[in-house]
Design a protein around this motif. Sequence first.
Motif, PDB file in Angstrom:
ATOM      1  N   ALA A 113      33.926  42.064  43.824  1.00 25.50           N
ATOM      2  CA  ALA A 113      33.813  40.941  44.945  1.00 25.50           C
ATOM      3  C   ALA A 113      33.772  41.636  46.293  1.00 25.50           C
ATOM      4  CB  ALA A 113      35.044  40.111  45.047  1.00 25.50           C
ATOM      5  N   LYS A 114      34.534  42.785  46.564  1.00 27.11           N
ATOM      6  CA  LYS A 114      34.638  43.443  47.842  1.00 27.11           C
ATOM      7  C   LYS A 114      33.374  44.064  48.268  1.00 27.11           C
ATOM      8  CE  LYS A 114      37.506  47.064  46.851  1.00 27.11           C
ATOM      9  NZ  LYS A 114      38.869  47.601  46.742  1.00 27.11           N
ATOM     10  N   GLU A 118      30.070  39.491  52.226  1.00 23.40           N
ATOM     11  CA  GLU A 118      30.095  38.071  52.567  1.00 23.40           C
ATOM     12  C   GLU A 118      31.059  37.292  51.570  1.00 23.40           C
ATOM     13  OE1 GLU A 118      26.197  36.529  53.181  1.00 23.40           O
ATOM     14  OE2 GLU A 118      26.086  38.310  54.853  1.00 23.40           O
ATOM     15  N   ASN A 119      31.685  38.086  50.525  1.00 21.21           N
ATOM     16  CA  ASN A 119      32.278  37.093  49.559  1.00 21.21           C
ATOM     17  C   ASN A 119      33.551  36.419  50.147  1.00 21.21           C
ATOM     18  OD1 ASN A 119      35.191  38.142  48.672  1.00 21.21           O
ATOM     19  ND2 ASN A 119      34.539  39.716  49.642  1.00 21.21           N
ATOM     20  N   ARG A 120      33.743  35.306  49.391  1.00 25.04           N
ATOM     21  CA  ARG A 120      34.542  34.330  50.137  1.00 25.04           C
ATOM     22  C   ARG A 120      36.056  34.581  49.551  1.00 25.04           C
ATOM     23  NH1 ARG A 120      35.193  30.740  45.933  1.00 25.04           N
ATOM     24  NH2 ARG A 120      35.719  28.933  47.048  1.00 25.04           N
ATOM     25  N   TYR A 121      36.315  35.740  48.709  1.00 32.39           N
ATOM     26  CA  TYR A 121      37.497  35.773  47.894  1.00 32.39           C
ATOM     27  C   TYR A 121      38.412  36.601  48.700  1.00 32.39           C
ATOM     28  CZ  TYR A 121      34.662  34.321  44.330  1.00 32.39           C
ATOM     29  OH  TYR A 121      33.776  33.425  43.354  1.00 32.39           O
ATOM     30  N   ARG A 122      39.877  36.428  48.443  1.00 36.40           N
ATOM     31  CA  ARG A 122      40.963  37.012  48.827  1.00 36.40           C
ATOM     32  C   ARG A 122      41.631  37.914  47.682  1.00 36.40           C
ATOM     33  NH1 ARG A 122      41.839  32.254  52.078  1.00 36.40           N
ATOM     34  NH2 ARG A 122      42.462  31.218  50.295  1.00 36.40           N
ATOM     35  N   ARG A 123      42.020  39.118  47.758  1.00 32.85           N
ATOM     36  CA  ARG A 123      42.466  39.931  46.474  1.00 32.85           C
ATOM     37  C   ARG A 123      43.593  38.877  46.086  1.00 32.85           C
ATOM     38  NH1 ARG A 123      46.902  43.272  45.296  1.00 32.85           N
ATOM     39  NH2 ARG A 123      46.315  44.875  43.847  1.00 32.85           N
ATOM     40  N   THR A 124      43.456  38.655  44.608  1.00 32.44           N
ATOM     41  CA  THR A 124      44.061  37.713  43.974  1.00 32.44           C
ATOM     42  C   THR A 124      45.602  38.441  43.579  1.00 32.44           C
ATOM     43  OG1 THR A 124      42.238  36.473  43.248  1.00 32.44           O
ATOM     44  CG2 THR A 124      44.443  36.588  41.870  1.00 32.44           C
ATOM     45  N   LEU A 125      46.724  37.867  43.659  1.00 30.52           N
ATOM     46  CA  LEU A 125      48.074  38.103  43.032  1.00 30.52           C
ATOM     47  C   LEU A 125      48.172  37.858  41.465  1.00 30.52           C
ATOM     48  CD1 LEU A 125      50.545  37.865  46.091  1.00 30.52           C
ATOM     49  CD2 LEU A 125      48.909  39.687  45.567  1.00 30.52           C
ATOM     50  N   VAL A 126      48.898  38.549  40.918  1.00 33.93           N
ATOM     51  CA  VAL A 126      49.261  38.345  39.450  1.00 33.93           C
ATOM     52  C   VAL A 126      50.446  37.851  39.129  1.00 33.93           C
ATOM     53  CG1 VAL A 126      49.425  39.395  37.092  1.00 33.93           C
ATOM     54  CG2 VAL A 126      47.393  39.836  38.495  1.00 33.93           C
TER      55      VAL A 126
END
Length: 326
Positions: A113-114, A118-126
């Motif tokens: 993603a990074k 222009e990706n709309r994501y944030r780094r996800t937490l587990v």
Amino acid sequence: MKTEKKSLLQDLIEISGGCVVTDGGFATQLEKHGASINDPLWSAISLIKEPHLIKKVHLEYLEAGADILVTSSYQATIPGFLSRGLSIEEGESLLQRSVKLAVEARDSFWTSAKRNPENRYRRTLVAASIGSYGAYLADGSEYRGLYGPDVNLEKLKDFHRRRLQVLVEAGPDLLAFETIPNKLEAQAFVELVEELNVEIPSWICFTSVDGENAPSGESFQDCLEVVNKSSKVEAVGINCAPPHFIESLISKFTQLTKKAIIVYPNSGEVWDGIAKKWLPSKCFHDDDFGFHATRWRDLGAKIIGGCCRTTPSTIQIISNALRKNI
Ligand SMILES: C[S+](C)CC[C@H](N)C(=O)O
Ligand SMILES: N[C@@H](CCS)C(=O)O
Ligand SMILES: [Zn+2]
């Protein structure tokens, strides 16, 4: 003056404009892929039988925009694995596997993603899921909360201690205590994270079957008094309760705590713990989740998502609705 360092969870909420999205319907999506989970281990049976599906489901929730991924360990317990004939070591390694699969999915998704600016994501937490003792009983007890006179605080702590330790050592970002039906079990978690000196943040989520109290009948005022004493628990709220209870429960919780409020209700269907199936009832569909998510955010919820009988499409609608209306 000493300034407190913000946790990963607080940081994520802040950079997201005050509200983030969690998944929670892991089992539901697993079943959509044909997994059979009619088993005392429920969704955790997939850790033994179909680990490749676990990763697939995590990737689908990541794609949908989940900022937090809840692991497959809800009903994964050492006594549960022992009663299937596994050894303690095998059970512990399955618990580690639940975190590893989610971390691997998150890392590979984020790496690609990074690359796209222009990706709309944030780094996800587990978040490592720790279902209640009632979940382990595998008869729907998490919606009743009456564990009987033999189950005291020490017994609950003994039941959860080793699993908690193994999950923490596997390296999740958060601990998600899910579907807690009474005050005693919240007390057990609060004491365990303190005694084990857990350094990652936790959330504690209760369920509710009447829209006002914990399933045991204890008031949320009493339950939250216990949770408020812990600085290691950063968020408190409701999961796997009907969505039409959520608005009034957020209003209640804002009066009872300064902690971040988390809500991830189920679709409104009702679990029959004996027949092991969901019974139809007053339900929210995906669009209702989109509409209500912004209401829940405006009322003060900081973490919003969907639990059982919601899917990645629910999470995508919630994520889009919250981003549109920051
Ligand atoms: C959140 S409930 C639907 C999980 C399944 C339950 N503990 C049971 O085994 O009946
Ligand atoms: N997150 C859990 C359900 C909690 S009620 C799972 O889907 O396995
Ligand atoms: Zn659920």
